[in-house]
Design a protein around this motif. Structure first.
Motif, short mmCIF file in Angstrom:
data_model
loop_
_atom_site.label_atom_id
_atom_site.label_comp_id
_atom_site.label_asym_id
_atom_site.label_seq_id
_atom_site.Cartn_x
_atom_site.Cartn_y
_atom_site.Cartn_z
N PHE A 165 0.80 -1.22 0.00
CA PHE A 165 0.00 0.00 0.00
C PHE A 165 0.84 1.28 0.00
O PHE A 165 0.27 2.37 0.04
N SER A 166 2.14 1.17 -0.05
CA SER A 166 2.99 2.35 0.05
C SER A 166 2.88 3.25 -1.18
O SER A 166 3.01 2.79 -2.32
N ALA A 167 2.66 4.54 -0.95
CA ALA A 167 2.66 5.50 -2.04
C ALA A 167 4.05 5.65 -2.65
O ALA A 167 4.19 5.90 -3.85
N GLY A 168 5.09 5.50 -1.81
CA GLY A 168 6.45 5.58 -2.33
C GLY A 168 6.76 4.47 -3.31
O GLY A 168 7.33 4.71 -4.38
N MET A 169 6.38 3.23 -2.97
CA MET A 169 6.60 2.11 -3.89
C MET A 169 5.74 2.24 -5.14
O MET A 169 6.13 1.80 -6.22
N TRP A 170 4.57 2.82 -5.01
CA TRP A 170 3.70 3.09 -6.17
C TRP A 170 4.45 3.95 -7.19
O TRP A 170 4.38 3.70 -8.39
N ASN A 171 5.18 4.95 -6.72
CA ASN A 171 5.91 5.84 -7.62
C ASN A 171 7.21 5.22 -8.12
O ASN A 171 7.56 5.39 -9.29
N ALA A 172 7.93 4.53 -7.24
CA ALA A 172 9.28 4.08 -7.58
C ALA A 172 9.30 2.82 -8.43
O ALA A 172 10.18 2.67 -9.30
N ALA A 173 8.37 1.90 -8.20
CA ALA A 173 8.45 0.58 -8.85
C ALA A 173 8.45 0.66 -10.38
O ALA A 173 9.26 -0.01 -11.02
N PRO A 174 7.55 1.44 -11.03
CA PRO A 174 7.54 1.44 -12.49
C PRO A 174 8.36 2.56 -13.12
O PRO A 174 8.25 2.81 -14.32
N SER A 179 17.99 4.72 -10.23
CA SER A 179 17.75 4.57 -8.79
C SER A 179 16.68 3.51 -8.53
O SER A 179 16.73 2.81 -7.51
N SER A 180 15.72 3.36 -9.44
CA SER A 180 14.75 2.27 -9.31
C SER A 180 15.41 0.92 -9.58
O SER A 180 15.14 -0.07 -8.90
N PHE A 181 16.29 0.89 -10.58
CA PHE A 181 17.04 -0.35 -10.84
C PHE A 181 17.87 -0.72 -9.62
O PHE A 181 17.94 -1.89 -9.23
N GLY A 219 23.15 0.45 -12.54
CA GLY A 219 22.21 1.47 -12.13
C GLY A 219 22.89 2.74 -11.66
O GLY A 219 23.29 3.59 -12.46
N TRP A 220 23.08 2.86 -10.35
CA TRP A 220 23.55 4.11 -9.75
C TRP A 220 24.69 3.78 -8.81
O TRP A 220 24.49 3.09 -7.80
N PRO A 221 25.90 4.25 -9.06
CA PRO A 221 27.06 3.83 -8.26
C PRO A 221 26.96 4.19 -6.78
O PRO A 221 27.49 3.47 -5.93
N PHE A 222 26.27 5.28 -6.45
CA PHE A 222 26.20 5.68 -5.04
C PHE A 222 25.37 4.70 -4.21
O PHE A 222 25.49 4.67 -2.98
N ALA A 223 24.54 3.89 -4.86
CA ALA A 223 23.74 2.91 -4.13
C ALA A 223 24.61 1.86 -3.45
O ALA A 223 24.14 1.13 -2.57
N LEU A 224 25.88 1.79 -3.82
CA LEU A 224 26.78 0.83 -3.19
C LEU A 224 26.95 1.12 -1.69
O LEU A 224 27.32 0.23 -0.92
N ALA A 225 26.66 2.35 -1.29
CA ALA A 225 26.76 2.70 0.14
C ALA A 225 25.81 1.86 0.99
O ALA A 225 26.07 1.65 2.18
N LEU A 226 24.74 1.38 0.41
CA LEU A 226 23.80 0.55 1.15
C LEU A 226 24.40 -0.80 1.54
O LEU A 226 23.86 -1.50 2.41
N SER A 227 25.51 -1.16 0.92
CA SER A 227 26.15 -2.45 1.22
C SER A 227 27.13 -2.36 2.38
O SER A 227 27.67 -3.39 2.80
N LEU A 228 27.37 -1.17 2.93
CA LEU A 228 28.40 -1.02 3.96
C LEU A 228 28.15 -1.90 5.19
O LEU A 228 29.08 -2.54 5.68
N GLU A 386 13.82 13.46 -4.76
CA GLU A 386 13.03 12.34 -4.27
C GLU A 386 13.58 11.01 -4.74
O GLU A 386 13.67 10.05 -3.98
N ARG A 387 13.98 10.93 -6.01
CA ARG A 387 14.42 9.66 -6.59
C ARG A 387 15.69 9.12 -5.93
O ARG A 387 15.99 7.93 -6.04
N PHE A 388 16.46 9.98 -5.28
CA PHE A 388 17.68 9.51 -4.63
C PHE A 388 17.39 8.52 -3.50
O PHE A 388 18.23 7.69 -3.17
N MET A 389 16.21 8.62 -2.92
CA MET A 389 15.84 7.72 -1.83
C MET A 389 15.29 6.39 -2.31
O MET A 389 15.12 5.46 -1.52
N PHE A 390 15.01 6.26 -3.60
CA PHE A 390 14.36 5.05 -4.12
C PHE A 390 15.07 3.76 -3.70
O PHE A 390 14.39 2.79 -3.32
#
Length: 677
Positions: A165-174, A179-181, A219-228, A386-390
């Motif tokens: 039901f998340s509005a955020g996932m509604w926007n980000a998924a498609p 950043s979605s990738f 996708g986006w190289p900065f997303a690698l920070a999530l792997s720390l 906004e898309r940076f948080m996806f």
């Protein structure tokens, strides 16, 4: 007599076949009440896919395009590969090369499929979005099932409904965004990382490392920070291993060796990405490095800050819009874990801390940590979008689900402490009612937000749909290029119209101050050229790719030469290029937004919609005037005048230059009568 005696023979019960289902209460978090009762309902993987897919496909069909970068940096390059013409930004030029053609090419197959089936160009837009929705659905369903098995059944159920039901996932998924990738890749990587690291489980290390690397490289190289946090656990935390002090050195060497081996294997993902981008740009290019170099080492004159900055609390407000009550839950998840450690320690099993193994509190804290790391990094940056948080959207739901479960545990502890009865606590409905209320409230608020986005801001997509479905067929009808449509025929039953003859009109559709809401060439039929007219905006607008009229065959592997050319005056300093504009007098159609209740006019942005001598309103739809609407009613949608009267709306219009279009209608009709068309 004995022969008539009946006997009852009992067959010894055979040992049941071993169940393929994982054992209950084997996750990090342990229920303390009703442990032997029927387990909480959770959809299996296929059921989760079916349910999620309904919502995600609906999002693909009806959600707005939230960011002009999605259009100009990804939809337009895809359209250029597919059809040979589109807008070109400085990011997609060989001089700068900060957008990956390898990422764009991933979407070419679903974009081409409707054309192969002779369904037209517009369905390609939705085919790509539906494909992205399916990918997101599979990732989310896998995450939910793994949380059920590795964390807790109730946490998995909360997570499922929060994602659904998340509005955020509604926007980000498609969304067609790197950043979605990265969000898809992070979701699957996080799924595999939920199992504690172990020297015996080499697959976990390899899979998680490759998935994080894929999200970063493709996708986006900065997303690698999530792997720390994963890297920290892999290198320094015992995880699922029990390590005696005498063997710690060999254990650590083995762990580090395994991780760096996985890293080297994952680096092979660079090979096809660099190859595709280098061929497309006509020279050696490592796009992930180009992105980092521009954003981090660009210097004072260039960099992302040129395109706007935002205060530190930007993401707090934005996340509240998209996740409402889940945001505070996600934020307090780590503090909740600390409180649970003090008052409800059994919630994480009958663990007795020892120097030779990792505490489940440590393991769960590491799984909650990525959201904090990501939010801290993004908040520290001046340029925020906004898309940076996806990439962290599913993690917001995970952290919130864990926090909700831990709070439920506190309630159980308090209830037992007050009543002195575990039995009465197990029979109480207050705990389930509380968690159900939280899920219902966040779902209803998200639904209201989704409806607000559609009712208030969907006009740009609808106006371009009207151009294709009504205005262009009308031109063909009145000039004799098509037979008149039967008025009594329902629109849904009308046959698909071939708009190819529209090229005879040589039409130009112009965008002024509404350039950033342009939905892309996939929603503009071929034969209609799109250009910009000067407005008050003083930054750099896109140029046109060099047109390629050759059909897409890939006989030469890459037959779109425009990707290897940097148009003059495209720059990375956001300096305006006046030659990219056309005179307003050359426009046959214009898309513009007018606020009649609060009109604003200037020399460069006159009120075209009220200039009835020059322009005719072909289609005008309501568009929210956010500056003059109530904060609450513009954020959420509810039916009824009692709510909507607090909002004000403008007119989002497709305008027609009456004189120019009439002349072209007469000219084309004359050529049709003469048999020249």
């Amino acid at each position: 007599m004995a022969s008539n005696v009946q006997t009852l023979r009992l067959r010894r019960k055979e040992d049941p076949k071993p169940s393929l289902q994982p054992a209950r209460h084997s996750g990090i978090l342990q229920d303390q009440l009703r442990r032997s009762a029927r387990k909480p309902w959770n959809p299996d993987f296929l059921a989760a896919v079916r349910i999620l897919l309904l919502i995600r496909v609906a999002a693909a069909m009806y959600t707005n395009i939230q960011d002009c970068d999605e259009v100009f940096n990804f939809w337009e390059p895809l359209h250029y590969i597919d059809h040979g013409h589109a807008f070109q930004t400085w990011e997609v030029t060989p001089m700068y090369a900060v957008r990956s053609w390898a990422y764009v090419l991933l979407h070419l197959v679903p974009a081409r499929l409707p054309l192969i089936l002779n369904l037209g160009k517009r369905p390609s837009f939705f085919a790509v979005r539906i494909t992205l929705a399916v990918v997101s659905t599979l990732c989310e369903a896998k995450l939910c099932r793994t949380v059920v098995e590795k964390v807790n059944e109730r946490v998995g159920r909360y997570l499922f409904f929060m994602l659904l039901f998340s509005a955020g996932m509604w926007n980000a998924a498609p969304a067609l965004l790197p950043s979605s990738f990265a969000m898809y890749a992070t979701t699957i990587a996080f799924t595999y990382s939920l199992e504690p690291s172990s020297i015996k489980n080499k697959r976990r290390t390899l899979f998680v490392t490759m998935l994080f690397a894929t999200g970063a490289i493709v996708g986006w190289p900065f997303a690698l920070a999530l792997s720390l946090p994963f890297v920290f656990e892999e290198l320094l935390i015992f995880g699922g291993d029990r390590v005696e002090p005498s063997s710690r050195r060999s254990w650590m060497i083995s762990r580090w060796k395994r991780f760096f081996t996985a890293g080297l294997v994952s680096a092979l993902i660079f090979v096809p990405v660099i190859a595709i981008d280098s061929v497309a740009y006509g020279g050696w290019n490592i796009v992930p490095w180009n992105i980092i170099r521009y954003n981090v080492f660009g210097g004072s004159e260039r960099g992302p800050d040129l395109y706007g900055t935002a205060p530190w609390y930007f993401y707090i407000l934005n996340l509240l819009l998209n996740f409402n009550v889940l945001v505070p839950l996600a934020v307090i998840s780590l503090p909740c874990l600390a409180v649970t450690y003090r008052i409800d320690r059994k919630r994480l099993g009958m663990f007795k801390p020892g120097p030779d193994q990792s505490s489940p509190f440590t393991l769960l804290a590491l799984r909650l940590a990525p959201l904090y790391v990501w939010t801290a990094i993004l908040t520290a940056q001046a340029h925020k979008e906004e898309r940076f948080m996806f990439p962290a959207y599913p993690l917001i739901c995970f952290n919130a689900a864990v926090a909700l479960y831990l709070i439920r545990g506190w309630m159980e502890v308090a209830y037992i402490s007050a009543t002195k009865s575990s039995y009465r606590a197990s029979r109480s409905i207050i705990f389930g009612a509380t968690t159900c209320t939280v899920i219902a409230v966040t779902g209803l608020i998200s639904l209201s937000r989704v409806l607000a986005l559609w009712h208030y801001y969907h006009a740009p997509l609808s106006v371009f749909s009207y151009l294709e479905a009504h205005e262009l067929p009308r031109l063909l009808n009145v000039t004799g290029l098509l037979p008149p449509l039967l008025q009594e025929t329902e629109e849904i039953d009308r046959p698909s119209i071939d708009l190819t003859p529209i090229r005879a009109f040589d039409l130009r559709l112009c965008l002024g101050k509404e350039w950033y809401r342009f939905p892309g060439h996939y929603l503009v039929p071929n034969g209609v050229k799109v250009d910009f007219v000067k407005s008050e905006f003083g930054g750099l607008l896109p140029a046109h790719f060099e047109e390629s009229h050759a059909k897409l065959t890939f006989n030469g592997w890459w037959d779109r030469p425009g990707s290897r050319i940097t148009p003059a005056n495209l720059n990375d300093l956001n300096k305006e290029a006046p030659e990219f504009y056309v005179p307003i007098e050359s426009c046959d159609y214009l898309v513009d937004l007018d606020f009649p209740e609060h009109p604003v006019s200037s020399l460069l942005e006159p009120r075209y919609a009220v200039d009835n001598e020059t322009w005719e309103r072909v289609s005008c739809l309501p568009f929210l005037d956010a500056a003059h609407s109530s904060l609450l009613t513009r954020t959420l949608w509810l039916p009824g005048s009692w709510w909507q009267d607090k909002n004000e709306f403008g007119d989002y219009c497709l305008l027609k230059n009456k004189e120019m279009v009439y002349k072209k209608e007469v000219e084309v009709a004359s050529r049709v009568q003469e048999g020249k068309l």
